[in-house]
Write an enzyme that holds these catalytic residues in place. Structure first.
Site, PDB file in Angstrom:
ATOM      1  N   GLU A 159      75.899  66.492  20.014  1.00  0.00           N
ATOM      2  CA  GLU A 159      74.824  67.040  20.818  1.00  0.00           C
ATOM      3  C   GLU A 159      74.951  68.568  20.868  1.00  0.00           C
ATOM      4  O   GLU A 159      76.005  69.100  21.191  1.00  0.00           O
ATOM      5  CB  GLU A 159      74.970  66.439  22.221  1.00  0.00           C
ATOM      6  CG  GLU A 159      74.279  67.154  23.325  1.00  0.00           C
ATOM      7  CD  GLU A 159      74.790  66.703  24.700  1.00  0.00           C
ATOM      8  OE1 GLU A 159      75.736  65.887  24.774  1.00  0.00           O
ATOM      9  OE2 GLU A 159      74.234  67.180  25.688  1.00  0.00           O
ATOM     10  N   ASP A 189      78.386  65.331  25.627  1.00  0.00           N
ATOM     11  CA  ASP A 189      79.106  65.843  26.787  1.00  0.00           C
ATOM     12  C   ASP A 189      79.368  64.729  27.792  1.00  0.00           C
ATOM     13  O   ASP A 189      78.601  63.777  27.889  1.00  0.00           O
ATOM     14  CB  ASP A 189      78.273  66.933  27.488  1.00  0.00           C
ATOM     15  CG  ASP A 189      78.229  68.206  26.658  1.00  0.00           C
ATOM     16  OD1 ASP A 189      79.108  68.372  25.795  1.00  0.00           O
ATOM     17  OD2 ASP A 189      77.309  69.017  26.873  1.00  0.00           O
ATOM     18  N   ASP A 247      78.731  64.315  30.765  1.00  0.00           N
ATOM     19  CA  ASP A 247      77.936  64.453  31.990  1.00  0.00           C
ATOM     20  C   ASP A 247      76.701  63.560  31.876  1.00  0.00           C
ATOM     21  O   ASP A 247      76.545  62.821  30.906  1.00  0.00           O
ATOM     22  CB  ASP A 247      77.550  65.922  32.221  1.00  0.00           C
ATOM     23  CG  ASP A 247      76.733  66.481  31.060  1.00  0.00           C
ATOM     24  OD1 ASP A 247      76.298  65.683  30.198  1.00  0.00           O
ATOM     25  OD2 ASP A 247      76.534  67.700  31.010  1.00  0.00           O
ATOM     26  N   ASP A 275      73.548  64.201  31.374  1.00  0.00           N
ATOM     27  CA  ASP A 275      72.693  64.468  30.210  1.00  0.00           C
ATOM     28  C   ASP A 275      73.292  63.871  28.941  1.00  0.00           C
ATOM     29  O   ASP A 275      72.596  63.289  28.123  1.00  0.00           O
ATOM     30  CB  ASP A 275      72.531  65.976  29.998  1.00  0.00           C
ATOM     31  CG  ASP A 275      71.311  66.481  30.751  1.00  0.00           C
ATOM     32  OD1 ASP A 275      70.610  65.635  31.342  1.00  0.00           O
ATOM     33  OD2 ASP A 275      71.091  67.700  30.744  1.00  0.00           O
TER      34      ASP A 275
END
Ligand code: 1YM
Length: 640
Positions: free
Chosen positions: A433, A506, A508, A510
């Protein structure tokens, strides 16, 4: 001898008379295999008899218990198996049921044997493959008992061992599968039994199944659905936006053929269809004549309604099956006295007469629903018309792009930093990403076998997009081209260029979302790649804890606490918010190096459940999505 038995027995009823020894010599012939699947078959076989008794209208509740020693107990409150001496065998009917093989389904009197299908071999096969088996019958105020040992040898003939309330009747079978036959073990899987009992309860409205599993922590569930297939469809659509609240429900019996038909359906706002068919409670995964009858009827009725009500005009505008299927969840369940199965896995219904029976009953019911629910009808017709427009647009788009077809492997995408190895079995591709993380990954990788494909932003939400839009998406096209194996119906796994496809996002919300989108795309259009075990999720660390030259990477909060304790004080702690914060060396040390990294392998156990999970993930709620990533995906934790 009970009256029913005396009147109805003919030589044909017991079609094959062979010893239980034959079953032990060739168990696979009777239960498919002696793996875990065959083992579970024993349970289905006994439960089927209780289901039949319930479908005949005599039993209402079925109890199934698996105890800690893998002993299965099945009990029902039906009439109780017949105990009188059997005319043909000279032993009690109960013993006959458990010691005489009868390949034909019709063993008892009156009603035909409904449940069971593919094998439908009978209780005697279970007995033959058991270390021991005990039967208790409550009838006429007595408790009758018989025990068999070592593959079906009667220990002592049926006898009365006590009294029961004369008002109560029922049957109970307990057995222990024979470990000499089931060499892989005799342990039953909690989930397999759970899902099948839930399914049986959905398919047979009103029947109550109480399931108790006593291995480890004791679990008990009661399944009972008075709404039957309606509740099944509502369950399958539970995390989707439905287009109409009322579930379409049709049932009927064709008296001439004695075939009963039950169908429930409801549209949702996705672009995928979930149509499941059953015959005699068996999932006919290859379809067959009942599905054909259903398809013909829904096609005819929807087109007629759309035309009669001026939704469509010209003949060319006809709605096609694909348009009508879009967003459709449907269950087709029929009960047939003499089903014939064909196909590769003998799970395709072949009886020709079924086509017309299903088509007639369903046409009538569906037409009536549309007439009585004009608003729902409008929603449904408009959905299918939109689908047909999209289909026509997609065809045009495909024709235009035929020359540089995204689905064929042409030149590799520019953003791909490929590996030098051409050996797919050792090659890996990291889907990363963001460009900055992509940069670190390119710098940190071992380029002999690790390829990096950076993706910009979020890939298209494939659940909400139609097929032709998916292939317009540059990120999706890059992936398909890089993988090299094609997509959809045209997948050729032998052309897959990497045997590890690693999704790296990541840690998180998102990142979790992007990961989910990726999995959705792979699930819908590259499912064999997941099934082949080629898809993984990378686990980057959450923290770096440093004291002097000593560095520790923590992948969980618990690990972080442990390292803090180890260093006691004067340590520096960095929380990684994104992969981009790691330099190439750090990324190699933590996430890319096969010697230290942790990869989670993605597998799909159950397409039905997975489909639901993905739909739920595509909803607007962040929290369930997050929880799914953490808990629900069937990831095996692998240290590779
Ligand atoms: C725990 C398993 O086998 N229940 C059961 C089986 C039978 C009957 C009732 C039954 C059927 C009939 C008449 C009939 C069976 N009977 C036979 C046979 N539970 C379980 N409950 N009376 C009782 O079909 O006419 C086979 S199964 F052949 F004896 F009739």
């Amino acid at each position: 001898m009970s009256k029913i038995d005396a009147e109805h027995y003919t030589a044909d009823d017991i079609q094959v008379l062979e010893g239980l020894e034959a079953v032990r010599v060739r168990p696979g012939m009777y239960i498919g295999s002696t793996s875990s699947k065959g083992l579970h078959h024993l349970v289905w076989e006994i439960v089927d008899n209780s289901i039949d008794e319930a479908l005949a209208g005599f039993a209402s509740t079925i109890y199934v218990t698996v105890d800690k020693d893998d002993v299965v107990t099945v009990r029902d409150d039906g009439r109780g198996m017949p105990v009188a001496i059997h005319e043909k065998t000279g032993i009690s009917t109960v013993e006959t049921i458990f010691t005489v093989l009868h390949a034909g389904g019709k063993f008892g009197g009156g009603a035909y044997k409904v449940s069971g299908g593919l094998h439908g071999v009978g209780a005697s096969v279970v007995n033959a493959l058991s270390e021991w088996l005990e039967v208790k019958v409550c009838r006429d105020g007595n408790i009758y008992f018989v025990r068999f040992e070592n593959g079906g040898h009667t220990k002592e003939p049926l006898k009365i061992i006590g009294k029961c309330d004369p008002e109560f009747t029922g049957s109970e079978v307990r057995f222990k599968a024979d470990p000499e036959i089931f060499k892989e073990g005799t342990a039953y899987d909690y989930q397999t039994l759970y899902e099948r009992f839930r399914q049986i309860a959905f398919l047979n409205k009103g029947i109550k199944i109480v399931y108790r599993y006593e291995k480890g922590e004791v679990k008990e569930h009661t399944f009972c659905y008075t709404g039957g297939l309606k509740e099944y469809v509502a369950f399958l659509n539970r995390n989707k936006n439905v287009l109409h609240e009322d579930i379409i429900y049709v049932e009927g019996l064709d008296e001439e053929t004695n075939i009963s038909v039950e169908i429930a359906l409801q549209y949702n706002d996705t672009y995928v269809s979930n149509i499941y068919s059953f015959c005699n409670n068996i999932n006919t995964i290859e379809g067959g004549t009942h599905e054909e009858g259903f398809r013909a009827a829904i096609n005819r009725v929807i087109n007629k309604y759309a035309r009669d009500n001026n939704f469509i005009k010209k003949e060319e505008d006809s709605l096609q099956t694909d348009d009508i299927k879009e967003g459709l969840t449907a269950i087709i369940s029929i009960k047939h006295p003499n089903p014939q199965y064909e196909g590769q896995t003998k799970s395709k219904l072949g009886n020709a007469e079924v086509r017309k029976v299903v088509s007639d009953i369903f046409s009538q019911g569906l037409s009536r629903f549309l007439l009585e629910h004009p608003n729902d009808a409008k929603e449904i017709i408009e959905k299918t018309i939109t689908a047909s427009k999209a289909r026509i647009a997609a065809r045009k788009a495909r024709e235009l792009t035929r020359r540089k077809n995204a689905l064929e492997v042409s030149s590799l995408p520019g953003k791909l930093a490929d590996c030098s190895s051409k050996d797919a079995s050792i090659s890996e591709i990291y889907i990363v990403e963001g460009n900055s993380a992509g940069g670190s990954a390119k710098g940190g990788r071992d380029s002999t076998f690790q390829a990096i494909l950076p993706l910009r932003g979020k890939i298209l939400n494939v659940e909400k997009a139609r097929l032709h839009r998916i292939f317009d998406n540059a990120e999706i096209r890059s992936m398909i081209t890089a993988f090299g194996c094609g997509v959809g119906d045209e997948i050729d796994l032998s052309k897959l260029r990497y045997h590890k496809i690693v999704i790296m996002t990541d840690a998180d919300v998102d990142g979790a979302h992007i990961c989910t989108l990726m999995l959705t795309f792979l699930y819908r259009y590259l499912r064999p790649v997941i099934e082949g075990g080629y898809v993984y999720i990378a686990m980057p660390p959450l923290y770096k804890i440093q004291k002097g030259n000593a560095i520790r990477y923590a992948y969980t909060d618990i690990e972080c606490e442990e390292y803090k304790k180890e260093f006691v004080n004067n340590y520096k702690i960095q929380r990684y918010k994104g992969l981009g914060e790691m330099n190439p060396e750090q990324l190699w040390e933590t996430t890319l190096d096969p010697k230290v990294r942790t990869l989670k392998q993605v597998t799909i156990e159950d397409a039905m459940d997975a489909d639901n999970a993905f739909s739920m993930l595509m909803g607007d709620e962040v929290e369930p999505r997050r929880n799914f990533i953490i808990e629900n995906a069937h990831y095996a934790n692998l240290d590779i």
